[in-house]
Design a protein around this motif. Structure first.
Motif, PDB file in Angstrom:
ATOM      1  N   ARG A 283      28.969  31.732 100.257  1.00 15.80           N
ATOM      2  CA  ARG A 283      29.941  30.601 100.844  1.00 15.80           C
ATOM      3  C   ARG A 283      30.177  29.816 100.076  1.00 15.80           C
ATOM      4  N   PHE A 284      29.803  29.723  98.609  1.00 10.49           N
ATOM      5  CA  PHE A 284      30.207  28.956  97.734  1.00 10.49           C
ATOM      6  C   PHE A 284      30.672  29.542  96.240  1.00 10.49           C
ATOM      7  N   ALA A 285      31.111  28.714  95.621  1.00  6.90           N
ATOM      8  CA  ALA A 285      31.485  29.454  94.366  1.00  6.90           C
ATOM      9  C   ALA A 285      30.381  29.222  93.381  1.00  6.90           C
ATOM     10  N   SER A 286      29.748  30.256  92.972  1.00  5.49           N
ATOM     11  CA  SER A 286      28.356  30.292  92.147  1.00  5.49           C
ATOM     12  C   SER A 286      28.721  30.236  90.554  1.00  5.49           C
ATOM     13  N   ARG A 287      28.236  29.467  89.766  1.00 11.30           N
ATOM     14  CA  ARG A 287      28.480  29.618  88.526  1.00 11.30           C
ATOM     15  C   ARG A 287      27.498  30.693  88.018  1.00 11.30           C
ATOM     16  N   ASP A 288      26.158  30.721  88.810  1.00  9.02           N
ATOM     17  CA  ASP A 288      25.290  31.911  88.343  1.00  9.02           C
ATOM     18  C   ASP A 288      25.775  33.192  88.428  1.00  9.02           C
ATOM     19  N   ILE A 289      26.607  33.406  89.580  1.00  8.97           N
ATOM     20  CA  ILE A 289      27.320  34.719  89.843  1.00  8.97           C
ATOM     21  C   ILE A 289      28.112  35.073  88.491  1.00  8.97           C
ATOM     22  N   SER A 290      29.318  33.825  88.447  1.00 10.38           N
ATOM     23  CA  SER A 290      30.086  34.121  87.418  1.00 10.38           C
ATOM     24  C   SER A 290      29.638  34.323  86.087  1.00 10.38           C
ATOM     25  N   GLY A 291      28.396  33.573  85.744  1.00 14.86           N
ATOM     26  CA  GLY A 291      27.854  33.878  84.463  1.00 14.86           C
ATOM     27  C   GLY A 291      27.138  35.156  84.251  1.00 14.86           C
ATOM     28  N   VAL A 292      26.923  35.953  85.272  1.00 14.75           N
ATOM     29  CA  VAL A 292      26.460  37.358  85.092  1.00 14.75           C
ATOM     30  C   VAL A 292      27.274  38.223  84.295  1.00 14.75           C
ATOM     31  N   GLY A 293      26.755  38.718  83.168  1.00 14.47           N
ATOM     32  CA  GLY A 293      27.431  39.585  82.376  1.00 14.47           C
ATOM     33  C   GLY A 293      27.861  40.796  83.152  1.00 14.47           C
ATOM     34  N   HIS A 294      29.091  41.480  82.492  1.00 14.97           N
ATOM     35  CA  HIS A 294      29.502  42.803  83.066  1.00 14.97           C
ATOM     36  C   HIS A 294      28.533  43.712  82.771  1.00 14.97           C
ATOM     37  N   ASP A 295      27.917  43.722  81.575  1.00 15.46           N
ATOM     38  CA  ASP A 295      26.890  44.542  81.266  1.00 15.46           C
ATOM     39  C   ASP A 295      25.763  45.020  82.201  1.00 15.46           C
ATOM     40  N   ILE A 296      25.330  43.428  82.775  1.00 13.24           N
ATOM     41  CA  ILE A 296      24.049  43.559  83.675  1.00 13.24           C
ATOM     42  C   ILE A 296      24.700  44.225  84.944  1.00 13.24           C
ATOM     43  N   LEU A 297      26.015  43.977  85.423  1.00  9.70           N
ATOM     44  CA  LEU A 297      26.388  44.429  86.751  1.00  9.70           C
ATOM     45  C   LEU A 297      26.410  45.932  86.536  1.00  9.70           C
ATOM     46  N   HIS A 298      26.996  46.588  85.419  1.00  9.61           N
ATOM     47  CA  HIS A 298      27.032  47.847  85.037  1.00  9.61           C
ATOM     48  C   HIS A 298      25.588  48.552  85.212  1.00  9.61           C
ATOM     49  N   VAL A 299      24.472  48.001  84.446  1.00 11.23           N
ATOM     50  CA  VAL A 299      23.335  48.373  84.724  1.00 11.23           C
ATOM     51  C   VAL A 299      22.711  48.418  86.050  1.00 11.23           C
ATOM     52  N   ILE A 300      22.896  47.344  86.906  1.00 13.17           N
ATOM     53  CA  ILE A 300      22.454  47.382  87.920  1.00 13.17           C
ATOM     54  C   ILE A 300      23.049  48.356  88.989  1.00 13.17           C
ATOM     55  N   ALA A 301      24.509  48.781  88.856  1.00 12.14           N
ATOM     56  CA  ALA A 301      25.045  49.788  89.480  1.00 12.14           C
ATOM     57  C   ALA A 301      24.296  51.314  88.970  1.00 12.14           C
ATOM     58  N   THR A 302      24.192  51.284  87.924  1.00  9.32           N
ATOM     59  CA  THR A 302      23.738  52.529  87.308  1.00  9.32           C
ATOM     60  C   THR A 302      22.344  52.789  87.894  1.00  9.32           C
ATOM     61  N   GLU A 303      21.665  51.913  87.675  1.00  3.63           N
ATOM     62  CA  GLU A 303      20.091  51.943  87.967  1.00  3.63           C
ATOM     63  C   GLU A 303      20.102  52.242  89.554  1.00  3.63           C
ATOM     64  N   ALA A 304      20.700  51.411  90.145  1.00  4.70           N
ATOM     65  CA  ALA A 304      20.658  51.538  91.643  1.00  4.70           C
ATOM     66  C   ALA A 304      21.047  53.015  92.108  1.00  4.70           C
ATOM     67  N   ALA A 305      22.344  53.543  91.532  1.00  3.03           N
ATOM     68  CA  ALA A 305      22.613  54.709  91.741  1.00  3.03           C
ATOM     69  C   ALA A 305      21.496  55.828  91.514  1.00  3.03           C
ATOM     70  N   SER A 306      20.905  55.636  90.622  1.00  6.70           N
ATOM     71  CA  SER A 306      19.811  56.372  90.110  1.00  6.70           C
ATOM     72  C   SER A 306      18.555  56.567  91.094  1.00  6.70           C
ATOM     73  N   LEU A 307      18.301  55.268  91.524  1.00 10.71           N
ATOM     74  CA  LEU A 307      17.176  55.065  92.455  1.00 10.71           C
ATOM     75  C   LEU A 307      17.390  56.082  93.790  1.00 10.71           C
ATOM     76  N   ILE A 308      18.607  55.443  94.262  1.00  8.45           N
ATOM     77  CA  ILE A 308      19.182  56.339  95.362  1.00  8.45           C
ATOM     78  C   ILE A 308      19.159  57.681  95.282  1.00  8.45           C
ATOM     79  N   GLU A 309      19.800  58.323  94.290  1.00  9.09           N
ATOM     80  CA  GLU A 309      19.731  59.826  93.929  1.00  9.09           C
ATOM     81  C   GLU A 309      18.190  60.400  93.782  1.00  9.09           C
TER      82      GLU A 309
END
Length: 560
Positions: A283-309
């Protein structure tokens, strides 16, 4: 046989455990020595106070990193997953039984409490401080370390909760949710957490429109300040719940599509199957979130999908293993229930044999010597597998009890048909052949939709034309019996349709004609089964095969 007094299961450094179940009580035992003794004597490592358990019943020993169960010549046997053994390598979650099979058993090395593993790991993670200046590499390292730890847990619910806690620490959002895609394409809330580590049980206050759009477009949404986006600021959920930051990441299972054009150098296309969506908001504009690189988001998504599978594969493998274990136990129970004790009568010889195409099935035969004569039943319940086996066991018990009470054959058949039609309402039926041979050679039989029997007289195969409808098809039906007179040396052969419908590699059936020709020459179990095996030539059976041979010796044949 090599043993040691310091076991460590498969090099893990962790002693395996046993769970001893007796009635409603469970006792955990650590297998911290070998040989580990089981028996009725008080000096055993595991004492089972039951007279069916031998004093020195069995041993569990360690050999080259694997545990084996050894029977010590027990009177009532040692069993692993329903099968009697002399020596058996043990696997996780095997069920061990020692003589007293109906009152006590042991589970070997059951799966560890994964919730404890997850909580233990979370306590380690919570002690790690992520500074405001932490680099993407440092954050990525933390997540990958979490992923490696989670891969050892193997339980989907615990993996999702732990993954959300770690992701919240990385991205510094207020809330995090994981939605999994169901078979119908809809998203189901699988887990939710807030920054304080508390569970979130409903998703009413999130932006479902962004969630659905992310799933449809298969693309990420990273919105650091929704108030600056004209498109997002107008969305009802964004305004209603004052959401300033939203991150929505599809969890993709990557797979490589087939690539047939070998003349073009273009690499094969990659397609992504969406397993679910990772959703975070604040509920606030977070510089921490906006500062997270897209590469990290991609890795999180890939690793999370791998964990679920991976977790789903582990669950599927565990469910398959449990099913096979339960199937083996069910098969053992059915075999014990359906063991036929062939009655010995001076005027006849009875033999029977069954070959099942699966572990359990719907074929059975039974025999009982009554005052009215030697009674034999051969039945085939429709279908295969567990449902057919359960009904076959019930049907066998019903017929056996009616014959024991001296009930006429027609009344037995009518009672069975009434049970089927009233209880199962057309869901199941059974073909059945019920016969009773008297000392004087008089044979009465009732054929209920079954393969017609064979009467072998002087080397000639005769097929009596008599027949009725199967039991369970029609409620208001009148059954009729037939009779024939056997002479000394005659045989009455009964088979199930698995014999006549056995196929060879060309797709041809064994058929009635071949059965008649074989039985006329050799009306024995060995002769018929050998002919079927030769005809099939290695082709697996498509249905259970049962053959019963009733040979009439004569009214005045000597005993034995």
């Amino acid at each position: 046989m090599k043993t040691t007094s310091h076991p460590h299961s498969s090099g893990s450094g962790v002693f395996p455990g046993l769970v001893f179940v007796q009635g409603n009580e469970q006792t955990k035992v650590v297998l911290n020595r070998t040989p580990f003794s089981v028996g009725r004597k008080v000096d055993k490592d595991l004492v089972i106070a039951d007279p069916r358990v031998s004093r020195d019943h069995a041993l569990i020993v360690l050999e080259d990193g694997d545990f084996f169960l050894l029977d010590q010549g027990s009177k009532h046997g040692t069993f692993v997953n329903g099968e009697r053994i002399q020596r058996q390598k043990l696997e996780r979650n095997d069920r061990l039984e020692f003589g007293a099979r109906d009152s006590a058993y042991v589970i070997f090395n059951p799966a560890q409490d994964t919730s404890n593993t997850a909580r233990e790991f979370l306590s380690q993670i919570s002690g790690i401080q992520i500074s405001q200046e932490a680099t993407d590499l440092e954050k990525l390292t933390l997540f990958l370390e979490a992923a490696r730890k989670l891969n050892t847990i193997g339980v989907l619910d615990e993996i999702l909760v732990t993954m959300l806690d770690v992701t919240l620490r990385l991205i510094r959002a207020e809330r995090a949710y994981v939605f999994l895609k169901e078979e119908d394409g809809k998203l189901r809330l699988a887990a939710g957490r807030n920054a304080q580590g508390e569970p979130l049980l409903d998703d009413k206050t999130i932006s479902h429109s962004i969630l659905e759009e992310s799933l449809r477009s298969n693309s990420e949404f990273l919105l650091s300040d929704t108030s600056q986006s004209l498109d997002m600021a107008g969305r009802q959920s964004i305004v209603a719940y004052d959401l300033r930051t939203v991150v929505c990441i599809p969890l993709r299972k990557m797979r490589v599509q087939s690539f047939r054009d070998v003349q073009t150098p273009v690499p094969p296309p990659r397609a992504a199957e969406v397993l679910g969506v990772l959703y975070l908001d604040s509920r606030f504009a977070s510089r921490d979130i906006s500062g997270v690189g897209h590469d990290i988001l991609h890795v999180i998504a890939t690793e999370a999908a791998s964990l679920i599978e991976n977790a789903r594969l582990v669950q599927a493998e565990e469910e398959a293993r449990r099913y096979q274990q339960e199937l083996a136990i069910a098969a053992s129970i059915q075999q014990r229930l359906m063991q036929v004790k062939i009655p010995e009568v001076p005027f006849a010889r009875l033999r029977g044999r069954n070959l099942s195409c699966k572990e359990i099935g719907g074929d059975f035969f039974d025999a009982l010597n009554t005052k009215e004569g030697l009674a034999v039943v051969l039945a085939d319940v429709s279908g295969k597998g567990v449902s057919a086996a359960l009904l076959a066991c019930q049907l066998q018990g019903m017929i056996y009890s009616h014959l024991s009470a001296g009930m006429p054959l027609l009344q037995v058949v009518e009672a069975v048909n009434r049970f089927f039609t009233e209880k199962l309402v057309g869901e199941k039926y059974a073909t059945m052949l019920l016969a009773r041979l008297r000392r004087d050679g008089d044979l009465e039989y009732v054929n209920c939709g079954h393969v017609p029997p064979l009467l072998i007289c002087n080397g000639e195969a005769i097929r009596p034309p008599h027949g009725n409808v199967p039991v369970g098809l029609l409620a208001d039906v009148t059954y009729e019996s037939s009779r024939c007179q056997l002479n000394a040396g005659d045989s009455f052969i009964m088979v199930t349709d698995g014999v006549t419908e056995a196929e060879n590699a060309m797709g041809e059936f064994f058929e009635d004609s071949r059965l008649e020709a074989v039985a006329a020459k050799d009306p024995t179990l060995e002769g018929i089964f050998s002919a079927v095996a030769a005809f099939c030539g290695g082709t697996s059976l498509g249905d259970d095969c049962t053959v019963v041979e009733l040979y009439y010796k004569g009214q005045h044949a000597p005993a034995g």
